[in-house]
Design an enzyme around this catalytic site. Sequence first.
Site, PDB file in Angstrom:
ATOM      1  N   HIS A   1      -1.319   3.447  -0.801  1.00 31.10           N
ATOM      2  CA  HIS A   1      -0.770   3.423  -0.042  1.00 31.10           C
ATOM      3  C   HIS A   1      -0.467   5.010   0.326  1.00 31.10           C
ATOM      4  CE1 HIS A   1       3.320   2.099  -0.711  1.00 31.10           C
ATOM      5  NE2 HIS A   1       3.637   3.221   0.292  1.00 31.10           N
TER       6      HIS A   1
ATOM      7  N   ASP B   1      -1.298  -2.175  -5.429  1.00 33.89           N
ATOM      8  CA  ASP B   1      -1.107  -1.196  -4.158  1.00 33.89           C
ATOM      9  C   ASP B   1      -0.693  -0.047  -5.376  1.00 33.89           C
ATOM     10  OD1 ASP B   1      -0.071   0.778  -2.926  1.00 33.89           O
ATOM     11  OD2 ASP B   1       1.058  -0.303  -1.309  1.00 33.89           O
TER      12      ASP B   1
ATOM     13  N   SER C   1       7.279   5.663  -3.002  1.00 28.98           N
ATOM     14  CA  SER C   1       6.332   5.267  -3.332  1.00 28.98           C
ATOM     15  C   SER C   1       5.802   5.045  -3.943  1.00 28.98           C
ATOM     16  CB  SER C   1       5.639   4.791  -2.208  1.00 28.98           C
ATOM     17  OG  SER C   1       6.541   3.715  -0.855  1.00 28.98           O
TER      18      SER C   1
HETATM   19  N1  ARG Z   1       6.360  -0.153   3.237  1.00 28.64           N
HETATM   20  C1  ARG Z   1       5.796   0.076   2.229  1.00 28.64           C
HETATM   21  C2  ARG Z   1       6.673   1.792   1.780  1.00 28.64           C
HETATM   22  O1  ARG Z   1       6.835   2.148   3.133  1.00 28.64           O
HETATM   23  C3  ARG Z   1       4.221   1.013   2.257  1.00 28.64           C
HETATM   24  C4  ARG Z   1       3.537  -0.553   2.360  1.00 28.64           C
HETATM   25  C5  ARG Z   1       2.095  -0.122   2.645  1.00 28.64           C
HETATM   26  N2  ARG Z   1       1.262  -1.244   3.464  1.00 28.64           N
HETATM   27  C6  ARG Z   1       0.951  -1.780   4.540  1.00 28.64           C
HETATM   28  N3  ARG Z   1       0.606  -2.634   4.630  1.00 28.64           N
HETATM   29  N4  ARG Z   1       1.019  -0.242   5.170  1.00 28.64           N
HETATM   30  O2  ARG Z   1       6.683   2.261   1.558  1.00 28.64           O
END
Ligand code: ARG
Length: 715
Positions: free
Chosen positions: A88, A224, A650
């Site tokens: 992501h 991811d 992330s």
């Molecule tokens: N929740 C994660 C973050 O803010 C991002 C995940 C991305 N995945 C998604 N399905 N949008 O770091």
Amino acid sequence: MKSPKFSLFLVFVTLLNLFARADEGMWLPMLVSKYNYNAMHQMGLKLTADQIYSVNQACLKDAIVALDHGGCTGSIISQKGLLITNHHCGYEAIAEQSSVGSDFLTDGFWAMRPEEELPIPGKTVSFLIRMDDVTALVLANVTPSMDEGERGSAIQKETDKIIEAADTVPGFEVSVESMFEGNEYYIFVYQTYTDVRMVGAPPSSIGKFGGDTDNWMWPRHTGDFCLLRVYSGADGKPAGFSKSNLPYQPKYFLPVSLAGVKEGDFSMILGYPGTTDRYLTSYGIEEKLKQSNPADIKAKWAKMEVMKKYMAADDATRIAYAGDYAYLGNFWKKSLQESKALQRLKVFDDKKRTEEEFQEWVKQNEIRKAMYGSVLDDFKNVYQAASASRANEALIYTEELLTGARILYIAFQTGELASRFDSADFNEMIGISKKRAAKFYKTFNPELEKELLKNMIDLYAKNVAPEYLPDYYHTIEKKFKGDAGSYVESIFDHSIFASEEKLMEYLNNPKKKTLLKDPAFVAANSLIESYMIARLAQMTDEDKFGKARRLYIAGLREMHPETTFYSDANSTMRLTYGKVEPYKPADALFADYYTTLQGVMEKEDSTNEEFIVSPKLKELFNKKDYGRYGNKGIMDVCFLTTHDITGGNSGSPVINANGELIGLAFDGNSEAMSSDIKFDVNLQRTICVDIRYVLFVVDKYAGAAYLVDEMKVVN
Ligand code: ARG
């Protein structure tokens, strides 16, 4: 004297507290030896503090990078500049490189040779060279009698001097960051590389498996990750993209462990958390629940609804809007879950209690009263005024509108020309505008844009206080009988920004009058005007607010001399340590600490694009063909730790007691989504992808074993 029984009890309670607090905290790496090392060592860490952070020897910190100056985190995992981060985090770049014919979002991307790697324009990778406490220098000329304005100037002056003095090596970036709301200051020196290339990305059916449905949730089955490579000039220094650049040779890179994780294992994360608000008051929580979050949720959802519809109908549109949609979906859900968690975990009551204790403590003597006596009242007054002015809401809607309606955005950017017709660099500016336009309209669907703009104008009118409504509502009333739809149609019929052809035609023969009268330009300007009005309203109390925040933290620290405080996240490098651990999401529920490929198969739904499983992955699963990455016939996919992270973390490496990479942090769990404001030790977990799954996908799924060979894999 206290009875021995009692003091034993105290020791027990203190120990409990220590344990409870062990996982909380985003610590500055340079202070780890002072504040955290003993606890980490007791929990199982085998490294020395110098192996984590040092300016004299290669260490972990040299392998940890900030992407795009803190948007995400990555780590270097080979001697040839190979970088690993989240899927992501590379998502927008993957989308930008994609087209309907070669759709890397859907199919994944793997460079099988260096020449196949794709340059990612604009991507940056920053290495931290050093950090230092410069509080004494920054505050040298600050006196208690100064008002906030004077204080600000005194700090700015010293900060400028410090930056200038430090900025001796060309290409280094220097910044001074405030910690604890202006109570402390630290200098950070970075080296930033700009030739960054895409090496590998799994298909979204792996890298984004579970999509927005599973996002912010456990159990999770997402691979991811993606792989990039950093390039340098022949001298090893940062250089713009060039075929003759060489793979960057790092000072240090992380070895990768195949040993896997088990419950209770020590682990730590180094990365770049973006923002937290752990010292937010009960007043701030009330504001968030009543104003900011609802506005954010409504505005983002309104945009998503329209985008979703057009993206489902057309592949080119899906790719063109993928990055924006993913961003909106992510933060829409975050705000939603944050409000829920704040309520469920009664964070307001908790903050109120802290404030009452603080007030009691302040009352105990005159010096404290003089120093901190008005802090809580100041908060109360500032928030009351903010709530009455409703400026926050107006700002949120305006930002969402301006960044959402692309025609307004390009009109706003290109509109810079308006004041430059007579300036010497006008032709240069036209050149820049043309270049921008050529890129911009590649991701512009006029029908989507019309509907989005219309819906946002309607939503704005319903939700924003009248004094902030842009001028164009008069036009809509007078000329379009109150119908935003006809107004928007008319913008698209008459604006030079409605298409690339029209804008290029204009830029080839620019007339100032045409620009000034352009309906998209006029709309963008009136929106900016309302933004300024709201911003001014918000700013009236900014000094008072800043001072209250600074003093509140100073007071809390003074009140609890036994506690080591950590500063809120601010996109500087932090360390968090804890362990691999399951949790109880709610009464009667138990959530184990790891997931397996079996769970991917259980979630498969070929009718839902978020839960598609590729035939190749199924084949590997059916044959249990996991190579050395499997664990007795089982393929582990994700796991949980007790780390304290937030957005910006992330892609951060999850590192075991030996300093080896065991996973990547990529998410948090919804039950603890109030975590930016309060860490909940029982509920907050970091969701990580297991590095063995990553290597399995690279090697077995994608057939890119040469990349694994490049790493230092340890058992
Ligand atoms: N929740 C994660 C973050 O803010 C991002 C995940 C991305 N995945 C998604 N399905 N949008 O770091």
